[in-house]
Design an enzyme around this catalytic site. Sequence first.
Site, PDB file in Angstrom:
ATOM      1  N   GLU A 161     -54.310  -4.312  26.159  1.00 20.12           N
ATOM      2  CA  GLU A 161     -53.957  -2.907  25.901  1.00 20.12           C
ATOM      3  C   GLU A 161     -52.446  -2.732  25.766  1.00 20.12           C
ATOM      4  OE1 GLU A 161     -55.787   0.413  27.865  1.00 20.12           O
ATOM      5  OE2 GLU A 161     -57.732  -0.579  27.954  1.00 20.12           O
ATOM      6  N   ASP A 271     -59.328  -9.022  30.171  1.00 28.56           N
ATOM      7  CA  ASP A 271     -60.192  -7.923  30.594  1.00 28.56           C
ATOM      8  C   ASP A 271     -61.524  -8.120  29.884  1.00 28.56           C
ATOM      9  OD1 ASP A 271     -61.496  -5.601  31.184  1.00 28.56           O
ATOM     10  OD2 ASP A 271     -60.034  -4.251  30.259  1.00 28.56           O
TER      11      ASP A 271
END
EC number: 3.1.4.-
Length: 371
Positions: A161, A271
């Site tokens: 991200e 993730d």
Amino acid sequence: MEVEEAGAVQTGTGEAVVANERTKQCSAFASITGCDEAVAQCFLAENDWDMERAINSYFEPGVESTLQNKPAADLADPLKQEMHAVTSDACIDLTSDDLVATKSEAVTSNSSTVKQQEDESHFTFLTWNIDGLDESNVAERARAVCSCLALYTPDVVFLQEVIPPYCEYLKKRAVSYKIITGNEDEYFTAMMLKKSRVKLISQEIVPYPSTLMMRNLLVANVNISGNSICLMTSHLESTKDHSKERLKQLDTVLKKMMDAPPSATVIFGGDTNLRDQEVAKIGGLPNTILDVWEFLGKPEHCRYTWDTKLNNNLRACYTSRLRFDRILYRASMEGSQVIPQFLNLVGTEKLDCGRFPSDHWGLLCDFDIIL
């Protein structure tokens, strides 16, 4: 904004496509930077409609005079203010011994840090979803991430991200690292490789054909202290509803890990958004691939990397404690061995703004190199 005013030619099918594409670029630029589309048009046009160059230009310190001449209402935009403040900082070598010594009282002496850095028998690795999509308190949170890098000086860092302005900030602050990314637009993964320890041999981006969230697998083949290591990071498809796609992506990761040369150690981190029952559903991991947390005895202190009970960044009205962030490992079948030794969470200290660096905890892992 009228397309005609953007300087686009008004006739012809091909020209209409270009005009439409530039309109989309203006919208994307405005979304990332927080400026209005008229300002976006100016920066894009000045940079030949190259999105990366335009964003870099926008966040250069020289843009300060431009912002000072803008209405107060524009300057009130939190993302613009904070990211401008972030990118105005001077370049800092995040592996500098002096910086490490002053960043935290947890570092008791420079000598131990230097000794650790010079020790060829081990290396440190960090994976962290830094939640660059969250605009709130982004400057303070970005500085906190860099403080963690300065404190722990990991040799390899995987980030998820990441957005373009955040990436530019890291490039300015983390001059001791080579940074490679899985994309350049919107949001993406990144690897930070300490120049003094990690030699990049090659890199590759493996697409996920059916992703709806711009996800992919970033792969780097490196050499650390004479050892061939294949590094991989990804941000697998999010939310419970996308379990099927997430497992397809996991399958791609596992096959890529198994296909790596036998002389290489393979380390995947990221993730994963995985639930334990999803891994059980596919029959567990292949025999040659280990989950580092499980390999180290399932230490309770670092079980949950997504923990709304302790982390208030999301301001969730529910409690969710999951092990989204995982490190997978395939040992080398030849020569020296790289063995995981210790796992810990980072980013667990609340900042002055009352929030944490990210809505995820980071995972820090020590590896020993055994000849």
